[in-house]
Design a protein around this motif. Structure first.
Motif, short mmCIF file in Angstrom:
data_model
loop_
_atom_site.label_atom_id
_atom_site.label_comp_id
_atom_site.label_asym_id
_atom_site.label_seq_id
_atom_site.Cartn_x
_atom_site.Cartn_y
_atom_site.Cartn_z
N ALA A 18 2.51 -29.34 -31.06
CA ALA A 18 2.36 -27.90 -31.21
C ALA A 18 1.58 -27.31 -30.04
O ALA A 18 1.90 -26.20 -29.56
N PHE A 19 0.59 -28.02 -29.53
CA PHE A 19 -0.18 -27.55 -28.38
C PHE A 19 0.70 -27.47 -27.14
O PHE A 19 0.65 -26.50 -26.38
N ILE A 20 1.54 -28.47 -26.93
CA ILE A 20 2.43 -28.48 -25.77
C ILE A 20 3.46 -27.36 -25.87
O ILE A 20 3.71 -26.63 -24.90
N VAL A 21 4.08 -27.20 -27.02
CA VAL A 21 5.08 -26.13 -27.21
C VAL A 21 4.43 -24.76 -27.05
O VAL A 21 5.00 -23.87 -26.43
N GLY A 22 3.22 -24.60 -27.57
CA GLY A 22 2.51 -23.33 -27.41
C GLY A 22 2.22 -23.03 -25.95
O GLY A 22 2.34 -21.88 -25.50
N GLY A 23 1.85 -24.03 -25.18
CA GLY A 23 1.62 -23.84 -23.75
C GLY A 23 2.88 -23.44 -23.02
O GLY A 23 2.85 -22.56 -22.14
N ILE A 24 4.00 -24.05 -23.38
CA ILE A 24 5.27 -23.69 -22.76
C ILE A 24 5.64 -22.25 -23.08
O ILE A 24 6.11 -21.50 -22.22
N VAL A 25 5.42 -21.83 -24.31
CA VAL A 25 5.73 -20.45 -24.71
C VAL A 25 4.87 -19.46 -23.93
O VAL A 25 5.36 -18.43 -23.46
N VAL A 26 3.60 -19.78 -23.73
CA VAL A 26 2.71 -18.88 -22.97
C VAL A 26 3.16 -18.78 -21.52
O VAL A 26 3.23 -17.69 -20.95
N VAL A 27 3.51 -19.91 -20.91
CA VAL A 27 3.96 -19.89 -19.52
C VAL A 27 5.25 -19.09 -19.39
O VAL A 27 5.41 -18.28 -18.46
N LEU A 28 6.18 -19.27 -20.30
CA LEU A 28 7.44 -18.52 -20.25
C LEU A 28 7.20 -17.02 -20.45
O LEU A 28 7.88 -16.19 -19.83
N ALA A 29 6.25 -16.65 -21.29
CA ALA A 29 5.93 -15.24 -21.50
C ALA A 29 5.36 -14.62 -20.23
O ALA A 29 5.71 -13.49 -19.86
N ILE A 30 4.52 -15.36 -19.51
CA ILE A 30 3.95 -14.84 -18.26
C ILE A 30 5.04 -14.68 -17.20
O ILE A 30 5.11 -13.66 -16.52
N VAL A 31 5.91 -15.67 -17.08
CA VAL A 31 7.01 -15.59 -16.11
C VAL A 31 7.93 -14.43 -16.45
O VAL A 31 8.34 -13.65 -15.58
N ALA A 32 8.26 -14.25 -17.71
CA ALA A 32 9.14 -13.16 -18.13
C ALA A 32 8.51 -11.81 -17.83
O ALA A 32 9.19 -10.87 -17.42
N TYR A 33 7.20 -11.70 -18.00
CA TYR A 33 6.52 -10.44 -17.70
C TYR A 33 6.68 -10.07 -16.23
O TYR A 33 7.02 -8.95 -15.89
N PHE A 34 6.44 -11.02 -15.35
CA PHE A 34 6.54 -10.72 -13.92
C PHE A 34 7.97 -10.47 -13.48
O PHE A 34 8.22 -9.63 -12.64
N VAL A 35 8.92 -11.17 -14.07
CA VAL A 35 10.32 -10.97 -13.68
C VAL A 35 10.83 -9.64 -14.19
O VAL A 35 11.46 -8.88 -13.45
N LEU A 36 10.55 -9.31 -15.43
CA LEU A 36 11.09 -8.08 -16.02
C LEU A 36 10.30 -6.85 -15.60
O LEU A 36 10.88 -5.79 -15.37
#
Length: 66
Positions: A18-36
């Motif tokens: 759950a910690f690993i999946v949560g970290g991946i979700v946070v990283v993807l959210a940051i990348v999506a913010y900068f891209v969009l």
């Protein structure tokens, strides 16, 4: 005498996953913010004027056969 205690709790592995999946979700959210967020901004427009002047080129004379 042996201890036949079969009550094992397997929650430790799930917490790590759950910690690993949560970290991946946070990283993807940051990348999506900068891209969009930055994708909506129009790039700076520049006026480009290209003028190509080529010299006149003529075909060589065809030799005559006698």
């Amino acid at each position: 005498m042996t201890d036949n205690n079969t009550n094992n709790s397997g929650g430790g592995g799930n917490a790590g996953l759950a910690f690993i999946v949560g970290g991946i979700v946070v990283v993807l959210a940051i990348v999506a913010y900068f891209v969009l967020a930055r994708g909506g901004m129009a790039p700076e427009s520049k006026a480009i004027d290209v003028d190509v002047n080529l010299p006149e080129v003529s075909a060589p004379a065809v030799p005559t056969v006698n």
